[in-house]
Each structure stands twice: as C-alpha cells, then as structure tokens.
Design a protein around this motif. Sequence first.
Motif, PDB file in Angstrom:
ATOM      1  N   ARG A 139       0.824  -1.216   0.000  1.00  0.00           N
ATOM      2  CA  ARG A 139       0.000   0.000   0.000  1.00  0.00           C
ATOM      3  C   ARG A 139       0.857   1.263   0.000  1.00  0.00           C
ATOM      4  O   ARG A 139       0.354   2.358  -0.239  1.00  0.00           O
ATOM      5  N   ASN A 140       2.147   1.088   0.256  1.00  0.00           N
ATOM      6  CA  ASN A 140       3.052   2.225   0.199  1.00  0.00           C
ATOM      7  C   ASN A 140       3.825   2.223  -1.125  1.00  0.00           C
ATOM      8  O   ASN A 140       4.993   2.602  -1.173  1.00  0.00           O
ATOM      9  N   ALA A 141       3.158   1.784  -2.181  1.00  0.00           N
ATOM     10  CA  ALA A 141       3.792   1.725  -3.500  1.00  0.00           C
ATOM     11  C   ALA A 141       3.488   2.980  -4.298  1.00  0.00           C
ATOM     12  O   ALA A 141       2.401   3.552  -4.200  1.00  0.00           O
ATOM     13  N   VAL A 142       4.472   3.377  -5.090  1.00  0.00           N
ATOM     14  CA  VAL A 142       4.297   4.452  -6.066  1.00  0.00           C
ATOM     15  C   VAL A 142       4.574   3.849  -7.443  1.00  0.00           C
ATOM     16  O   VAL A 142       5.663   3.321  -7.684  1.00  0.00           O
ATOM     17  N   VAL A 143       3.589   3.901  -8.312  1.00  0.00           N
ATOM     18  CA  VAL A 143       3.720   3.356  -9.662  1.00  0.00           C
ATOM     19  C   VAL A 143       4.011   4.500 -10.620  1.00  0.00           C
ATOM     20  O   VAL A 143       3.253   5.479 -10.682  1.00  0.00           O
ATOM     21  N   LEU A 153       5.735  10.939  -5.744  1.00  0.00           N
ATOM     22  CA  LEU A 153       7.024  10.316  -5.474  1.00  0.00           C
ATOM     23  C   LEU A 153       7.817  11.147  -4.470  1.00  0.00           C
ATOM     24  O   LEU A 153       8.429  10.600  -3.543  1.00  0.00           O
ATOM     25  N   LEU A 154       7.800  12.455  -4.632  1.00  0.00           N
ATOM     26  CA  LEU A 154       8.502  13.334  -3.706  1.00  0.00           C
ATOM     27  C   LEU A 154       7.941  13.209  -2.288  1.00  0.00           C
ATOM     28  O   LEU A 154       8.689  13.211  -1.310  1.00  0.00           O
ATOM     29  N   GLU A 155       6.624  13.097  -2.187  1.00  0.00           N
ATOM     30  CA  GLU A 155       5.981  12.974  -0.878  1.00  0.00           C
ATOM     31  C   GLU A 155       6.302  11.641  -0.218  1.00  0.00           C
ATOM     32  O   GLU A 155       6.394  11.549   1.012  1.00  0.00           O
ATOM     33  N   ALA A 156       6.466  10.593  -1.041  1.00  0.00           N
ATOM     34  CA  ALA A 156       6.725   9.253  -0.492  1.00  0.00           C
ATOM     35  C   ALA A 156       8.205   8.990  -0.260  1.00  0.00           C
ATOM     36  O   ALA A 156       8.559   8.082   0.501  1.00  0.00           O
ATOM     37  N   ALA A 157       9.075   9.753  -0.913  1.00  0.00           N
ATOM     38  CA  ALA A 157      10.524   9.522  -0.814  1.00  0.00           C
ATOM     39  C   ALA A 157      10.971   9.565   0.641  1.00  0.00           C
ATOM     40  O   ALA A 157      10.598  10.449   1.401  1.00  0.00           O
ATOM     41  N   GLY A 158      11.759   8.582   1.006  1.00  0.00           N
ATOM     42  CA  GLY A 158      12.271   8.515   2.371  1.00  0.00           C
ATOM     43  C   GLY A 158      11.354   7.827   3.357  1.00  0.00           C
ATOM     44  O   GLY A 158      11.730   7.573   4.501  1.00  0.00           O
ATOM     45  N   SER A 159      10.130   7.494   2.932  1.00  0.00           N
ATOM     46  CA  SER A 159       9.200   6.830   3.847  1.00  0.00           C
ATOM     47  C   SER A 159       9.553   5.355   3.989  1.00  0.00           C
ATOM     48  O   SER A 159      10.097   4.729   3.079  1.00  0.00           O
ATOM     49  N   GLU A 160       9.237   4.806   5.136  1.00  0.00           N
ATOM     50  CA  GLU A 160       9.559   3.409   5.421  1.00  0.00           C
ATOM     51  C   GLU A 160       8.721   2.482   4.552  1.00  0.00           C
ATOM     52  O   GLU A 160       7.518   2.662   4.399  1.00  0.00           O
ATOM     53  N   GLY A 161       9.375   1.482   3.972  1.00  0.00           N
ATOM     54  CA  GLY A 161       8.661   0.478   3.192  1.00  0.00           C
ATOM     55  C   GLY A 161       8.223   0.940   1.814  1.00  0.00           C
ATOM     56  O   GLY A 161       7.343   0.322   1.201  1.00  0.00           O
ATOM     57  N   LEU A 162       8.845   1.991   1.302  1.00  0.00           N
ATOM     58  CA  LEU A 162       8.476   2.493  -0.025  1.00  0.00           C
ATOM     59  C   LEU A 162       8.747   1.438  -1.094  1.00  0.00           C
ATOM     60  O   LEU A 162       9.796   0.809  -1.118  1.00  0.00           O
ATOM     61  N   VAL A 163       7.776   1.261  -1.986  1.00  0.00           N
ATOM     62  CA  VAL A 163       7.925   0.380  -3.144  1.00  0.00           C
ATOM     63  C   VAL A 163       7.759   1.230  -4.398  1.00  0.00           C
ATOM     64  O   VAL A 163       6.750   1.918  -4.558  1.00  0.00           O
ATOM     65  N   VAL A 164       8.753   1.200  -5.274  1.00  0.00           N
ATOM     66  CA  VAL A 164       8.702   1.955  -6.525  1.00  0.00           C
ATOM     67  C   VAL A 164       8.535   0.968  -7.676  1.00  0.00           C
ATOM     68  O   VAL A 164       9.348   0.049  -7.835  1.00  0.00           O
ATOM     69  N   CYS A 165       7.498   1.168  -8.470  1.00  0.00           N
ATOM     70  CA  CYS A 165       7.199   0.258  -9.571  1.00  0.00           C
ATOM     71  C   CYS A 165       7.386   0.970 -10.907  1.00  0.00           C
ATOM     72  O   CYS A 165       6.837   2.063 -11.114  1.00  0.00           O
ATOM     73  N   ILE A 166       8.137   0.348 -11.803  1.00  0.00           N
ATOM     74  CA  ILE A 166       8.431   0.932 -13.111  1.00  0.00           C
ATOM     75  C   ILE A 166       8.195  -0.122 -14.183  1.00  0.00           C
ATOM     76  O   ILE A 166       8.721  -1.236 -14.090  1.00  0.00           O
ATOM     77  N   GLY A 167       7.416   0.210 -15.185  1.00  0.00           N
ATOM     78  CA  GLY A 167       7.207  -0.709 -16.300  1.00  0.00           C
ATOM     79  C   GLY A 167       8.484  -0.852 -17.112  1.00  0.00           C
ATOM     80  O   GLY A 167       9.183   0.129 -17.351  1.00  0.00           O
ATOM     81  N   ALA A 168       8.801  -2.064 -17.556  1.00  0.00           N
ATOM     82  CA  ALA A 168      10.033  -2.315 -18.308  1.00  0.00           C
ATOM     83  C   ALA A 168       9.717  -2.994 -19.636  1.00  0.00           C
ATOM     84  O   ALA A 168      10.331  -3.990 -20.011  1.00  0.00           O
ATOM     85  N   PHE A 169       8.741  -2.428 -20.352  1.00  0.00           N
ATOM     86  CA  PHE A 169       8.347  -2.946 -21.663  1.00  0.00           C
ATOM     87  C   PHE A 169       8.298  -1.779 -22.646  1.00  0.00           C
ATOM     88  O   PHE A 169       8.175  -0.615 -22.243  1.00  0.00           O
ATOM     89  N   PRO A 170       8.376  -2.052 -23.965  1.00  0.00           N
ATOM     90  CA  PRO A 170       8.524  -0.965 -24.936  1.00  0.00           C
ATOM     91  C   PRO A 170       7.249  -0.209 -25.288  1.00  0.00           C
ATOM     92  O   PRO A 170       7.295   0.994 -25.560  1.00  0.00           O
ATOM     93  N   HIS A 171       6.123  -0.889 -25.335  1.00  0.00           N
ATOM     94  CA  HIS A 171       4.875  -0.260 -25.776  1.00  0.00           C
ATOM     95  C   HIS A 171       3.704  -0.817 -24.971  1.00  0.00           C
ATOM     96  O   HIS A 171       3.801  -1.864 -24.339  1.00  0.00           O
ATOM     97  N   GLY A 172       2.574  -0.107 -25.042  1.00  0.00           N
ATOM     98  CA  GLY A 172       1.381  -0.590 -24.366  1.00  0.00           C
ATOM     99  C   GLY A 172       1.285  -0.106 -22.937  1.00  0.00           C
ATOM    100  O   GLY A 172       1.964   0.837 -22.528  1.00  0.00           O
ATOM    101  N   ASP A 173       0.450  -0.773 -22.153  1.00  0.00           N
ATOM    102  CA  ASP A 173       0.195  -0.373 -20.776  1.00  0.00           C
ATOM    103  C   ASP A 173       0.180  -1.621 -19.903  1.00  0.00           C
ATOM    104  O   ASP A 173       0.205  -2.747 -20.400  1.00  0.00           O
ATOM    105  N   PHE A 174       0.127  -1.411 -18.597  1.00  0.00           N
ATOM    106  CA  PHE A 174       0.055  -2.538 -17.666  1.00  0.00           C
ATOM    107  C   PHE A 174      -1.185  -3.370 -17.967  1.00  0.00           C
ATOM    108  O   PHE A 174      -2.226  -2.843 -18.388  1.00  0.00           O
ATOM    109  N   ASP A 175      -1.081  -4.670 -17.723  1.00  0.00           N
ATOM    110  CA  ASP A 175      -2.227  -5.532 -18.013  1.00  0.00           C
ATOM    111  C   ASP A 175      -3.319  -5.384 -16.950  1.00  0.00           C
ATOM    112  O   ASP A 175      -3.125  -4.739 -15.917  1.00  0.00           O
ATOM    113  N   ASP A 176      -4.468  -5.960 -17.235  1.00  0.00           N
ATOM    114  CA  ASP A 176      -5.632  -5.790 -16.366  1.00  0.00           C
ATOM    115  C   ASP A 176      -5.395  -6.304 -14.954  1.00  0.00           C
ATOM    116  O   ASP A 176      -5.896  -5.722 -13.984  1.00  0.00           O
ATOM    117  N   GLU A 177      -4.630  -7.399 -14.825  1.00  0.00           N
ATOM    118  CA  GLU A 177      -4.372  -7.955 -13.502  1.00  0.00           C
ATOM    119  C   GLU A 177      -3.567  -6.983 -12.649  1.00  0.00           C
ATOM    120  O   GLU A 177      -3.833  -6.827 -11.447  1.00  0.00           O
TER     121      GLU A 177
END
Length: 214
Positions: A139-143, A153-177
């Motif tokens: 729940r402390n993730a920033v996508v 991201l600036l507001e969450a930076a430095g907070s405990e348990g921060l999770v940063v999520c970055i897509g690593a694909f060339p085109h399209g968007d995250f899947d429905d799941e």
Amino acid sequence: MRFVFLEASLETIPPEIADHEVVRRDAKRRGKRPEEILLDDSKHHRAMEGLENREKRGRPDIVHQCLLALLDSSLEDFEVYVHTVAGKVIRVNRKTRLPRNYNRFVGLMEDLFRKGKISAGGDVLLEIVDVGIDELISRNAVVMHEGYDVRPLLEAAGSEGLVVCIGAFPHGDFDDELWRIFEEKGVRFAGFGDRPRTSLYVTYKTVCILEGFS
C-alpha cells in the motif's frame, strides 16, 4: 525500499514460435535449443508476428539498461525484483554486478532461466522466486506512469517500506491484472508529465530524486 520492474520484456522463446525457421537458425548458431534462448525482437522479428501481446515482448535490453542504472546508484539498502511479461519474478541481489555488455547479459539471463539461480562467492546473485506480484506491491507503493506529476514520489521519498514500480516494456500499458492489484492496494501514481518516457529515463530520474533523500 524496494524497486519492482513490471512486465519486463525478458523471457525465453515461447513454445508457439520455437519451430519457426528464424528461431531455429539463431538457436543453432548459438549451439542451444530454441527454448533456451531469450526472445529478442531484433533477431526474431518475423517469428514474433501474431504473437500474443507482441508489442510488449522481445526487448530484454530495456531491463538490462534499467538494472544497470539502478545498481550503479548511490542508494543503499534496497531490494530489486523483476516481474517478467510471462509472470516470473526474479530477485536481484543488490551486490550483483551485471555484465555491461548486452550479449553477456543475455547469456547470464539464459543461464538463470535454465538453472533458476545464479550464485557466486557464496551469495545468490539472481534467483527466480515463487512470489506473487501482489506480494511485492504494498500500500506504500508508487507506480510510475505517464500522465501524472512527480509530487506523489517526492511525498513518499524517504518513507519506510516504499515500493517503486516501473514498467520495463517498450509499448502498451500494464495488463488488467496489475491494474486490479493497483486498485486493491490503493497505490499512488507519479510520473514526469504527459509525454511518454522510456523506462530508462524514468529509472534514471526516479533514482536521482531518491538519492536526494538518502
């Protein structure tokens, strides 16, 4: 802190194109079976025509670049996971020194998919783990996503348990799941404006911001 690269274009040749002449020729040249080599759009473009979710696949160079940018950073005490477009999860040891040469990186990833684990000097450097992606996104993730500004991201930076999520694909968007998981976890979204950015750009910018809070 945890970094998760989502739906990375990193996978071995899928069974449905393993018999394609382009794939078989490449595998023979490298002395491997088709199912042992990485799917790479630059080599297997013709074979990939009609492949499901084709626009998001066959670009292992993207996660290679992103991992180098992250592991080169001055950030300390963080976890790294790669969630692949095929649903596998790879844990990357912070101590891992990935090959900078792309061809050597390909060989390393092929060894990982074949063995399930890469170790050196008593340390497990890379490992395919039996972990659901929903377990990695808290729940402390920033996508990171286009169309948002950087403030969350600036507001969450430095907070405990921060999770940063970055897509690593060339085109399209995250899947429905993934969108379902995002909604369930109530994650925050941040980005660098409406203009589409490469995964490498997002990784560099994000790392630079977080380094300022470390």
